[in-house]
Design a protein around this motif. Sequence first.
Motif, PDB file in Angstrom:
ATOM      1  N   VAL A 298       0.724  -1.352  -0.119  1.00 57.18           N
ATOM      2  CA  VAL A 298       0.009   0.132  -0.094  1.00 57.18           C
ATOM      3  C   VAL A 298       0.954   1.161   0.096  1.00 57.18           C
ATOM      4  CG1 VAL A 298      -1.765   1.321   1.187  1.00 57.18           C
ATOM      5  CG2 VAL A 298      -2.006  -1.058   0.993  1.00 57.18           C
ATOM      6  N   ARG A 299       1.893   1.320   0.762  1.00 54.45           N
ATOM      7  CA  ARG A 299       2.913   2.260   0.580  1.00 54.45           C
ATOM      8  C   ARG A 299       3.566   2.732  -0.619  1.00 54.45           C
ATOM      9  NH1 ARG A 299       8.454   2.916   1.967  1.00 54.45           N
ATOM     10  NH2 ARG A 299       8.580   0.771   2.807  1.00 54.45           N
ATOM     11  N   TYR A 300       3.779   1.613  -1.172  1.00 54.11           N
ATOM     12  CA  TYR A 300       4.469   1.724  -2.597  1.00 54.11           C
ATOM     13  C   TYR A 300       3.179   2.180  -3.362  1.00 54.11           C
ATOM     14  CZ  TYR A 300       8.805  -1.173  -1.684  1.00 54.11           C
ATOM     15  OH  TYR A 300       9.938  -1.534  -1.063  1.00 54.11           O
ATOM     16  N   ARG A 301       2.184   1.632  -3.284  1.00 52.29           N
ATOM     17  CA  ARG A 301       1.124   1.964  -4.261  1.00 52.29           C
ATOM     18  C   ARG A 301       0.731   3.532  -4.269  1.00 52.29           C
ATOM     19  NH1 ARG A 301      -4.262  -0.646  -2.741  1.00 52.29           N
ATOM     20  NH2 ARG A 301      -4.490   1.358  -1.295  1.00 52.29           N
ATOM     21  N   GLU A 302       0.681   4.080  -3.107  1.00 57.41           N
ATOM     22  CA  GLU A 302       0.349   5.455  -2.575  1.00 57.41           C
ATOM     23  C   GLU A 302       1.492   6.474  -3.155  1.00 57.41           C
ATOM     24  OE1 GLU A 302      -0.886   6.024   1.317  1.00 57.41           O
ATOM     25  OE2 GLU A 302      -2.623   5.157   0.934  1.00 57.41           O
ATOM     26  N   SER A 303       2.684   5.669  -3.391  1.00 56.32           N
ATOM     27  CA  SER A 303       3.590   6.718  -4.110  1.00 56.32           C
ATOM     28  C   SER A 303       3.440   6.932  -5.469  1.00 56.32           C
ATOM     29  CB  SER A 303       4.895   6.073  -3.802  1.00 56.32           C
ATOM     30  OG  SER A 303       5.216   4.944  -4.825  1.00 56.32           O
ATOM     31  N   TYR A 304       2.749   6.094  -6.293  1.00 55.12           N
ATOM     32  CA  TYR A 304       2.348   6.371  -7.693  1.00 55.12           C
ATOM     33  C   TYR A 304       0.929   7.128  -7.826  1.00 55.12           C
ATOM     34  CZ  TYR A 304       5.051   2.193  -8.002  1.00 55.12           C
ATOM     35  OH  TYR A 304       6.180   1.307  -7.380  1.00 55.12           O
ATOM     36  N   LYS A 305       0.772   8.088  -8.868  1.00 54.67           N
ATOM     37  CA  LYS A 305      -0.302   8.862  -9.237  1.00 54.67           C
ATOM     38  C   LYS A 305      -1.116   7.997 -10.184  1.00 54.67           C
ATOM     39  CE  LYS A 305       2.207  13.250  -9.071  1.00 54.67           C
ATOM     40  NZ  LYS A 305       2.519  14.343  -9.958  1.00 54.67           N
ATOM     41  N   PHE A 306      -2.601   8.046  -9.727  1.00 56.76           N
ATOM     42  CA  PHE A 306      -3.809   7.451 -10.442  1.00 56.76           C
ATOM     43  C   PHE A 306      -5.011   8.089  -9.921  1.00 56.76           C
ATOM     44  CE2 PHE A 306      -2.885   5.026  -6.370  1.00 56.76           C
ATOM     45  CZ  PHE A 306      -4.272   4.878  -5.950  1.00 56.76           C
ATOM     46  N   ALA A 307      -5.808   8.197 -10.968  1.00 56.51           N
ATOM     47  CA  ALA A 307      -7.121   8.946 -10.843  1.00 56.51           C
ATOM     48  C   ALA A 307      -8.420   8.135 -11.186  1.00 56.51           C
ATOM     49  CB  ALA A 307      -6.966  10.437 -11.781  1.00 56.51           C
ATOM     50  N   SER A 308      -8.211   7.014 -11.361  1.00 55.42           N
ATOM     51  CA  SER A 308      -9.239   5.936 -11.669  1.00 55.42           C
ATOM     52  C   SER A 308      -9.184   4.628 -11.041  1.00 55.42           C
ATOM     53  CB  SER A 308      -9.279   5.980 -13.261  1.00 55.42           C
ATOM     54  OG  SER A 308      -8.236   5.171 -13.719  1.00 55.42           O
ATOM     55  N   ARG A 309     -10.258   3.976 -11.177  1.00 51.33           N
ATOM     56  CA  ARG A 309     -10.128   2.343 -10.644  1.00 51.33           C
ATOM     57  C   ARG A 309      -9.189   1.828 -11.242  1.00 51.33           C
ATOM     58  NH1 ARG A 309     -15.593  -0.946  -9.800  1.00 51.33           N
ATOM     59  NH2 ARG A 309     -16.011   0.891  -8.435  1.00 51.33           N
ATOM     60  N   ALA A 310      -8.994   1.627 -12.690  1.00 50.83           N
ATOM     61  CA  ALA A 310      -8.099   1.121 -13.578  1.00 50.83           C
ATOM     62  C   ALA A 310      -6.642   1.384 -12.925  1.00 50.83           C
ATOM     63  CB  ALA A 310      -8.506   1.299 -14.946  1.00 50.83           C
ATOM     64  N   GLY A 311      -6.660   2.828 -13.031  1.00 47.54           N
ATOM     65  CA  GLY A 311      -5.383   3.453 -12.638  1.00 47.54           C
ATOM     66  C   GLY A 311      -4.761   2.891 -11.118  1.00 47.54           C
ATOM     67  N   LYS A 312      -5.890   2.650 -10.314  1.00 50.73           N
ATOM     68  CA  LYS A 312      -5.347   2.223  -8.915  1.00 50.73           C
ATOM     69  C   LYS A 312      -4.952   0.667  -9.067  1.00 50.73           C
ATOM     70  CE  LYS A 312      -7.315   1.564  -4.081  1.00 50.73           C
ATOM     71  NZ  LYS A 312      -8.551   1.815  -3.494  1.00 50.73           N
ATOM     72  N   ILE A 313      -5.700  -0.031  -9.864  1.00 50.38           N
ATOM     73  CA  ILE A 313      -5.334  -1.520 -10.045  1.00 50.38           C
ATOM     74  C   ILE A 313      -4.074  -1.656 -10.698  1.00 50.38           C
ATOM     75  CG2 ILE A 313      -6.006  -3.621 -11.409  1.00 50.38           C
ATOM     76  CD1 ILE A 313      -8.899  -2.861 -11.228  1.00 50.38           C
ATOM     77  N   GLY A 314      -3.521  -0.757 -11.609  1.00 50.26           N
ATOM     78  CA  GLY A 314      -2.436  -0.809 -12.156  1.00 50.26           C
ATOM     79  C   GLY A 314      -1.132  -0.237 -11.227  1.00 50.26           C
ATOM     80  N   ALA A 315      -1.413   0.431 -10.578  1.00 52.94           N
ATOM     81  CA  ALA A 315      -0.529   0.943  -9.167  1.00 52.94           C
ATOM     82  C   ALA A 315      -0.470  -0.150  -8.263  1.00 52.94           C
ATOM     83  CB  ALA A 315      -0.937   2.164  -8.554  1.00 52.94           C
ATOM     84  N   SER A 316      -1.516  -1.018  -8.337  1.00 55.20           N
ATOM     85  CA  SER A 316      -1.488  -2.169  -7.309  1.00 55.20           C
ATOM     86  C   SER A 316      -0.393  -3.006  -7.669  1.00 55.20           C
ATOM     87  CB  SER A 316      -2.681  -2.545  -6.869  1.00 55.20           C
ATOM     88  OG  SER A 316      -3.569  -1.660  -6.095  1.00 55.20           O
ATOM     89  N   VAL A 317      -0.745  -3.347  -9.080  1.00 54.82           N
ATOM     90  CA  VAL A 317       0.186  -4.366  -9.716  1.00 54.82           C
ATOM     91  C   VAL A 317       1.812  -3.921  -9.764  1.00 54.82           C
ATOM     92  CG1 VAL A 317       0.677  -5.572 -12.010  1.00 54.82           C
ATOM     93  CG2 VAL A 317      -1.539  -5.036 -11.286  1.00 54.82           C
ATOM     94  N   ARG A 318       2.085  -2.911  -9.843  1.00 55.14           N
ATOM     95  CA  ARG A 318       3.200  -2.418  -9.872  1.00 55.14           C
ATOM     96  C   ARG A 318       3.843  -2.313  -8.421  1.00 55.14           C
ATOM     97  NH1 ARG A 318       3.470   3.594 -11.866  1.00 55.14           N
ATOM     98  NH2 ARG A 318       5.865   3.523 -11.254  1.00 55.14           N
ATOM     99  N   ALA A 319       3.132  -1.908  -7.509  1.00 51.71           N
ATOM    100  CA  ALA A 319       3.573  -2.048  -6.027  1.00 51.71           C
ATOM    101  C   ALA A 319       3.707  -3.561  -5.719  1.00 51.71           C
ATOM    102  CB  ALA A 319       2.390  -1.633  -4.964  1.00 51.71           C
ATOM    103  N   ALA A 320       2.912  -4.324  -5.979  1.00 57.45           N
ATOM    104  CA  ALA A 320       3.051  -5.986  -5.661  1.00 57.45           C
ATOM    105  C   ALA A 320       4.551  -6.441  -6.116  1.00 57.45           C
ATOM    106  CB  ALA A 320       1.962  -6.701  -6.184  1.00 57.45           C
ATOM    107  N   ILE A 321       4.594  -6.141  -7.385  1.00 55.81           N
ATOM    108  CA  ILE A 321       5.890  -6.501  -8.078  1.00 55.81           C
ATOM    109  C   ILE A 321       7.181  -5.981  -7.243  1.00 55.81           C
ATOM    110  CG2 ILE A 321       7.535  -6.244 -10.237  1.00 55.81           C
ATOM    111  CD1 ILE A 321       4.967  -6.224 -11.717  1.00 55.81           C
ATOM    112  N   GLY A 322       6.980  -4.706  -6.575  1.00 51.33           N
ATOM    113  CA  GLY A 322       8.178  -4.000  -5.775  1.00 51.33           C
ATOM    114  C   GLY A 322       8.220  -4.708  -4.743  1.00 51.33           C
TER     115      GLY A 322
END
Length: 281
Positions: free
Chosen positions: A127-151
């Motif tokens: 969640v900390r990694y995800r919140e460091s990314y910018k997103f403005a939609s549900r799809a963007g949040k999902i994409g940020a979550s995938v990036r954060a999970a990989i991190g």
Amino acid sequence: METYGKRVEEVFRAAGHDMEIAVVAASDILQALETACRRDDLDAIVAGGGDGTISAAAGVAWRTGMPLGVIPAGTMNLFARSLKLPLDIWKVPEVLANGRLIDGDIGSADGRAFVHQFSMGLHARMVRYRESYKFASRAGKIGASVRAAIGVIFNPPDFEIEFDADGHRELRHVSAISVSNNHFGHATLMYADDVTAGHLGFYTAPPLSPAGVAKLVFDVLRGRFRASPFITEMSALAVDLHFPKVDRKINCVIDGELLPIRRRDVALRVHPGELKLLVGA
């Protein structure tokens, strides 16, 4: 939003109820909830939003004794899944308007309410990694979550805890902790099948390698979290956590919200039957 509000009013009116609709900015949600729950002319409140908003509404409803209905308008809508509500916001008003009240359970972490889970380690770092990314939609949040999970897969946490679960005391080295409001289901995403069983689910994962984290993530995505060989689980009414080697800022996640832990101890409790919930008939 205006069209949706009118539809909700129509559905509740057809079922014999009066309904007031208020669209509230995120910064004003808690105040609006407190005000609504202290009115003496309301039989219940219905909150629409993601898991964080629903958690806030449940906390206020629990403290004031006001029954709560849930309209799932977030990304995962985990508590709505636990309540077996439709995830379509156009279908759920009719279910609630013709529903029934149950006495559900609610958890607390140092007095702060949670309806889904308290977690530390892997989830908090993601969640900390995800919140460091910018997103403005549900799809963007999902994409940020995938990036954060990989991190997190390539940088898993590793820390020590002491715990007391209903008198069972132990020291463990872990990568993840989760304490849920009732046990997660056996073949679902990480949400409870029953919110009236009256206990906490307590889960830990040992220190994991990147390959181990990847395997655990795969198990979670296919609804096999509890069956994962990495997960140890217990049931308890009370779980006390102590962090003996904290020398830096640490975080937890409560119902999706990243929060700092300001001291070395956390007291987790379940409050059986203390949250009145509106569910399907």
